[in-house]
Scaffold this active site. Structure first.
Site, short mmCIF file in Angstrom:
data_model
loop_
_atom_site.label_atom_id
_atom_site.label_comp_id
_atom_site.label_asym_id
_atom_site.label_seq_id
_atom_site.Cartn_x
_atom_site.Cartn_y
_atom_site.Cartn_z
N ILE A 82 -39.17 42.97 -36.47
CA ILE A 82 -39.09 44.38 -36.67
C ILE A 82 -39.95 44.84 -37.57
CG2 ILE A 82 -37.09 46.07 -37.13
CD1 ILE A 82 -35.54 44.46 -35.97
N GLY B 112 -41.75 44.71 -45.60
CA GLY B 112 -42.03 45.93 -44.84
C GLY B 112 -41.47 45.43 -43.27
N HIS B 113 -40.21 44.58 -43.13
CA HIS B 113 -40.27 44.00 -42.01
C HIS B 113 -38.51 43.53 -41.97
CE1 HIS B 113 -41.51 40.58 -43.43
NE2 HIS B 113 -40.34 39.81 -42.76
N ALA B 114 -38.36 43.39 -40.95
CA ALA B 114 -36.29 42.96 -40.87
C ALA B 114 -36.93 41.50 -39.53
CB ALA B 114 -35.50 43.61 -40.66
N ARG C 160 -36.80 44.22 -45.95
CA ARG C 160 -36.63 43.79 -46.55
C ARG C 160 -38.41 43.71 -47.52
NH1 ARG C 160 -37.10 38.43 -45.52
NH2 ARG C 160 -35.55 39.39 -43.92
#
Length: 137
Positions: free
Chosen positions: A125, A53-55, A100
């Site tokens: 992020i 749940g981030h980049a 992802r």
């Protein structure tokens, strides 16, 4: 920042040495396009839970399913793609700037991550709206 597209992301075969006593796979210097700075693993993920749940702004990561299976949902800001990881001799290289989410972990699944950088909160992020803004710059 180069605009990374998900159609360029796919499973990468890890060299496998087959032996009657068991298989051996090796990831060594030069296999990945970066030096590994951090290694961590996910395990005992409860049924129905998800990770990620981030980049990342700078980091790249190589995910290897050491045991079991799980799905990786990749998002480049325009398109999404789902990749199932279920073979310990096939990994997924996630470049910079890709959102992802990891889900559908089987019982006993273990995900090994080889990262290009140490943990740095400012590289993450974590809000999807911020990710979309990052991709548009």
């Amino acid at each position: 920042m180069p605009y990374t597209k998900i159609e360029n992301i796919d499973l990468i075969e890890i060299p496998k040495i087959t032996d009657p006593r068991g298989n051996l796979s090796v990831v060594e210097e030069g296999f990945l396009p970066y030096a590994v700075k951090r290694v961590y693993y996910l395990y005992d993920v409860p049924s129905g839970a998800y990770r990620g749940g981030h980049a990342h702004k700078e980091q790249q990561e190589f995910l290897i399913p050491l045991s079991g299976s799980f799905e990786v949902i990749l998002d480049d800001g325009e398109n999404k793609k789902s990749v199932t990881l279920n073979k310990p001799n096939k990994g997924l290289l996630i470049p910079t700037g890709i959102w992802r989410e990891l889900e559908n972990f089987s019982s006993g699944a273990v995900c090994l991550v080889l990262s290009s950088g140490r943990f740095l909160e400012s590289d993450y992020i974590r809000e999807y709206d911020e990710f979309k803004l990052f991709k548009s710059t």
